[in-house]
Design a protein around this motif. Structure first.
Motif, PDB file in Angstrom:
ATOM      1  N   GLY A 157       0.822  -1.209   0.000  1.00  0.00           N
ATOM      2  CA  GLY A 157       0.000   0.000   0.000  1.00  0.00           C
ATOM      3  C   GLY A 157       0.854   1.255   0.000  1.00  0.00           C
ATOM      4  O   GLY A 157       0.705   2.132  -0.846  1.00  0.00           O
ATOM      5  N   LEU A 158       1.803   1.327   0.946  1.00  0.00           N
ATOM      6  CA  LEU A 158       2.695   2.485   1.015  1.00  0.00           C
ATOM      7  C   LEU A 158       3.514   2.579  -0.269  1.00  0.00           C
ATOM      8  O   LEU A 158       3.671   3.652  -0.846  1.00  0.00           O
ATOM      9  CB  LEU A 158       3.634   2.377   2.213  1.00  0.00           C
ATOM     10  N   SER A 192       2.892   1.630  -3.239  1.00  0.00           N
ATOM     11  CA  SER A 192       2.090   2.180  -4.323  1.00  0.00           C
ATOM     12  C   SER A 192       1.873   3.679  -4.130  1.00  0.00           C
ATOM     13  O   SER A 192       2.000   4.466  -5.072  1.00  0.00           O
ATOM     14  CB  SER A 192       0.761   1.430  -4.378  1.00  0.00           C
ATOM     15  N   ALA A 193       1.581   4.081  -2.890  1.00  0.00           N
ATOM     16  CA  ALA A 193       1.285   5.488  -2.627  1.00  0.00           C
ATOM     17  C   ALA A 193       2.492   6.385  -2.888  1.00  0.00           C
ATOM     18  O   ALA A 193       2.332   7.529  -3.310  1.00  0.00           O
ATOM     19  CB  ALA A 193       0.802   5.665  -1.184  1.00  0.00           C
ATOM     20  N   ILE A 194       3.714   5.878  -2.642  1.00  0.00           N
ATOM     21  CA  ILE A 194       4.881   6.725  -2.864  1.00  0.00           C
ATOM     22  C   ILE A 194       5.451   6.552  -4.267  1.00  0.00           C
ATOM     23  O   ILE A 194       6.507   7.089  -4.587  1.00  0.00           O
ATOM     24  CB  ILE A 194       5.999   6.487  -1.808  1.00  0.00           C
ATOM     25  N   GLY A 195       4.752   5.817  -5.110  1.00  0.00           N
ATOM     26  CA  GLY A 195       5.135   5.760  -6.511  1.00  0.00           C
ATOM     27  C   GLY A 195       6.101   4.644  -6.874  1.00  0.00           C
ATOM     28  O   GLY A 195       6.633   4.605  -7.977  1.00  0.00           O
ATOM     29  N   ILE A 196       6.345   3.713  -5.923  1.00  0.00           N
ATOM     30  CA  ILE A 196       7.147   2.536  -6.260  1.00  0.00           C
ATOM     31  C   ILE A 196       6.151   1.424  -6.535  1.00  0.00           C
ATOM     32  O   ILE A 196       5.693   0.746  -5.623  1.00  0.00           O
ATOM     33  CB  ILE A 196       8.109   2.176  -5.102  1.00  0.00           C
TER      34      ILE A 196
END
Lengths: 386, 246
Positions: free
Chosen positions: A174-175, A177-181
Motif C-alpha cells: 500500500g505504502l 504504491s502510494a509513494i510511486g514505487i
C-alpha cells in the motif's frame, strides 16, 4: 579432483546462489508455491524453444521459456480475480495443464528432441561439463556455467539496484504504491527474474529440485535472522554449502547430484528448525516451559502478597490453596527462593523486599500492559519477552 | 471558510471491486488545515476512499486532485498510514528501518537512503516516543508500538496531507492520546489530516471536520455543525441516539 568435478561444483554453487536470491522474496511474499508453478509451467516453453533453437542453453530459449513462467503467473492471477476459486486452487489448475502440454510435446517428438521427462524433473548436473562454450576453437568452459553465471550477475545487480524497492513493496504494498514505487512493476520484475532463473537452473537440477533451491535456503535463513540483508546472505551461504556438500554426498553414494543437494538442503533446514536459537523448535518449547513456570511464580507471589494471615502462607497448606501439583509447587518454590523473592521462616512463606517490588511491578504490568517498567525485568525472565 | 484553500478535491468518484461499486459518485472537498474523521459502518468504503485518493486502487470513474493537481504529480505532499493489519509484522526488519521507508518516496527509484534520511527517521521516532525501540525487531513490538512506528513513518514522509486508516485500532488509551496529540500538532502546523475513524464517541473531542460515508457521501463539514443525530441515523441506518442510550 579433476576439472569436470570442479566445473560441476562451480555450476552447482552458482545455480544455488542464483536461486536463493529470488527465493528470499518469494518466501517473504508467501509465494513459495508460485515457484513450484513456474518451474513446471515453463516446460512447454522449453520444448518449443528447443524446436526453434536446437540448443538448451540458448538465450532465446531461456527468454521464451521464462515468458511461459510469467504467463503462468498472469493466468493464476486472472483465475483468482474471478473470485470463484482461491489462489492455491488457481495455481493447482494452471501449472499441471502447462506442464502436461510440455510432456505431450516431448513424447510426440521423442525422436527429434534430446529431452526426456526424467531429465526434466530431476535434471542432470553430471552432464553439464559436456556442453562446451567454444569461441573460434577455444574452449571457454561449460555453457551452463556461462548461462547461470550471467543470470546470477544480473540477479545480484538488480538486487543491489532495487533493494529498497523490493523491501518496501514486499513489506507494505500500500505504502509502496502510494509513494510511486509500483508494487505491480516489482511483482512482475520478481516473477520475470524467478522465471529466468528457473529456466536457467532447469537443465542442471530439474523442475522439482529447483523449487528446493529457491525455497529451502530462504526458509532456513528466516529462522536464524531478523535482518533482511543477513537473510539474503545466509540464503546464499546455505545454497552454496548445500551445493558442494550435496555434490560430495552424491559422489560417495554414487547417486543423483541434484537429489543429494536437495536432501542436504532439507537436512540443514531440519537442523536449523530444531536448534535455531530464537525460532527453533527446541528453544520455543523451552521458552514455553519457562513461561509456564514464571506465570505460576507470579500467581504464587500475588497470592502471598494478598494474604497476611499465616495460615494462607503455611508451606503445608500452600498447595491446597493454589491447587497445584507437588512437582509444580516445588519448582516454583525453588525458583522463588533461588531469586531471593521469598523467605521461609517456621514453615511460613513471606515475600522479601525484592519479592515485593517484583510482585508490584508484575501487577502493574498486567494491569497497564506498559512496556517501559518491565524492560529491566525482561533480562531475567522469559515471561515478558512477548 | 470561503477563501480557504482546498487540499483534497474529489469529483464524481466511483470505485468498485469486481464491478460491484463500493463507493458511489463521491464529491468531496477537504479544506486545508482540518483534522477530519471519515466515519461510517463496516463496508461503507472508508478505506477504499483513501486508497482511491492515493491511486492504490483505480477508480472506475471520477477524479481526485491534491492542491489542484493529480495525485501522481503530488505524491511528495502526501503521507499514508495503512491499517496496521495490512502488513506482515514478522518481516525481518527493525523499527528504524520501517520508519526509514517514509523517506523512500522523496528519494525516488534506485537512490539509497543515507545519513540525512536516517536523521529524519530518528527525529520522527523521537516525536512518537519510540526512539528507545529503534533497533527492536518489529515483531517484538506491541500493537500500540507498531502503530506509533507507522505514525513515525508518516512523519518521516514530511507531507502536507496525512491519510490514516484506523490509527487507533488495537492501541491502548495511552497510545491513543499520544497519537491524537501528534495529529493535533500536525493541524497546528497547518497540515491537513484525514483519518478513518471508528469510535463515534470521540469524534467531537478529536476532530474539527467530519465526513459521513456509507457507499455514498452522506454529509461533510465542521463537526460542530453536522455531527448530529440526523446524519448519524442517515449513515448508520438506525436511530443512533436510541441505539447508544439503550
Amino acid at each position: 579432483m579433476n576439472s569436470p568435478q570442479i566445473e560441476i561444483q562451480i555450476i552447482a554453487v552458482i545455480v544455488a546462489m542464483a536461486c536463493a536470491i529470488p527465493g528470499v522474496f518469494l518466501v517473504l511474499r508467501k509465494m513459495a508455491l508460485i515457484s513450484d508453478a513456474i518451474s513446471h509451467a515453463i516446460l512447454p516453453g522449453i520444448v518449443i524453444g528447443f524446436f526453434v533453437t536446437q540448443d538448451l542453453n540458448s538465450p532465446l530459449l531461456i527468454l521464451l521459456a521464462a515468458l511461459t513462467g510469467v504467463i503462468t503467473v498472469v493466468l493464476v492471477e486472472f483465475i483468482q480475480k474471478t473470485g470463484l476459486v482461491k489462489e492455491d486452487t488457481a495455481i493447482g489448475l494452471v501449472f499441471p495443464v502447462l506442464f502436461s502440454i510440455g510432456v505431450i510435446l516431448i513424447s510426440k517428438n521423442a525422436n527429434d528432441i534430446h529431452l526426456d521427462v526424467d531429465a526434466v524433473l530431476l535434471g542432470e548436473l553430471a552432464f553439464a561439463p559436456f556442453d562446451r562454450f567454444m569461441v573460434e576453437g577455444t574452449d571457454l568452459g561449460p555453457k551452463s556455467l556461462w548461462v547461470m553465471g550471467s543470470i546470477l550477475l544480473i540477479t545480484i545487480s538488480l538486487l543491489l539496484l532495487f533493494f529498497k524497492e523490493l523491501k518496501v513493496s514486499t513489506f507494505d504494498a500500500g505504502l509502496s504504491s502510494a509513494i510511486g514505487i509500483s508494487p505491480i512493476v516489482m511483482h512482475y520484475g520478481l516473477m520475470s527474474i524467478s522465471s529466468i532463473t528457473v529456466v536457467g537452473a532447469f537443465d542442471a537440477v530439474g523442475a522439482i529440485l529447483v523449487v528446493a533451491l529457491m525455497i529451502a535456503p530462504a526458509a532456513t535463513a528466516y529462522l536464524l535472522t531478523e535482518d533482511l540483508k543477513k537473510m539474503i546472505g545466509l540464503s546464499l551461504l546455505f545454497g552454496a554449502v548445500s551445493a558442494i556438500s550435496g555434490y560430495w554426498v552424491a559422489n560417495v553414494l554414487d547417486a543423483s547430484i541434484s537429489g543429494s543437494i536437495a536432501t542436504t538442503l532439507g537436512v540443514i533446514f531440519l537442523i536449523v528448525y530444531l536448534f535455531a536459537p530464537k525460532k527453533g523448535l527446541i528453544s520455543v518449547l523451552y521458552r514455553q516451559k519457562q513461561q509456564k513456570i514464571e506465570v505460576s511464580l507470579i500467581t504464587f507471589l500475588l497470592h502471598l502478597n494478598r494474604h497476611d494471615e499465616e495460615s494462607e502462607r503455611h508451606i503445608n497448606h500452600l498447595r491446597e490453596h493454589i491447587n497445584w501439583q507437588e512437582v509444580q509447587a516445588r519448582t516454583v518454590l525453588n525458583l522463588a527462593e533461588k531469586n531471593n523473592l521469598i523467605e521461609i521462616k517456621n514453615s511460613v512463606v513471606s515475600l522479601t523486599e525484592k519479592g515485593l517490588t517484583f510482585t508490584e511491578k508484575s501487577l502493574e504490568y498486567i494491569v497497564n500492559n506498559k512496556d517501559e517498567k518491565i524492560e529491566p525485568m525482561k533480562e531475567d525472565f522469559f515471561l515478558f519477552r512477548g | 471558510m470561503d477563501n480557504q484553500k482546498i487540499a483534497v478535491q474529489i469529483d464524481d468518484l466511483t470505485a468498485a471491486y469486481n464491478y460491484k461499486p463500493v463507493l458511489w459518485d463521491i464529491d468531496l472537498s477537504v479544506p486545508e488545515g482540518v483534522l477530519m474523521a471519515i466515519v461510517g459502518p463496516n463496508g461503507a468504503g472508508k478505506s477504499t476512499l483513501i486508497k482511491a485518493i492515493l491511486g492504490i486502487i483505480k477508480p472506475i470513474a471520477g477524479s481526485v486532485s491534491i492542491y489542484g493537481k493529480p495525485y501522481s504529480k503530488q505524491r511528495k505532499m502526501v503521507a499514508y498510514v495503512p491499517q496496521k493489519g495490512s502488513v506482515d509484522w514478522d518481516f525481518p526488519t527493525t523499527a528504524l528501518d520501517v520508519v526509514m521507508m517514509g523517506t523512500y518516496g522523496s528519494l525516488g527509484w534506485i537512490k539509497r537512503p543515507g545519513q540525512k534520511e536516517k536523521k529524519i527517521a530518528l527525529e520522527s521516532m523521537e516525536k512518537v516516543g519510540m526512539l528507545a525501540f529503534k533497533n527492536r525487531q518489529i515483531s517484538q513490538l506491541s500493537g500500540g508500538q507498531q502503530q506509533r512506528v507507522f505514525l513515525a513513518r508518516a512523519l518521516a514522509q514530511d507531507a502536507a496531507i496525512y491519510f490514516m486508516d484506523e490509527p487507533f485500532q488495537g492501541v491502548d488509551a495511552t497510545t491513543e492520546i499520544a497519537i491524537i496529540n501528534i495529529l493535533k500538532e500536525l493541524r497546528k502546523a497547518g497540515k491537513t489530516v484525514v483519518v478513518v475513524h471508528h469510535d463515534l464517541q470521540t469524534v467531537p473531542e478529536y476532530f474539527d471536520w467530519v465526513t459521513f460515508l456509507n457507499v455514498k457521501k452522506i454529509a461533510t463539514g465542521p463537526v460542530k455543525e453536522i455531527f448530529n443525530d440526523d446524519n448519524l441515523t442517515k449513515t448508520y441506518g438506525i436511530n443512533y441516539k436510541v441505539a447508544v442510550n439503550k
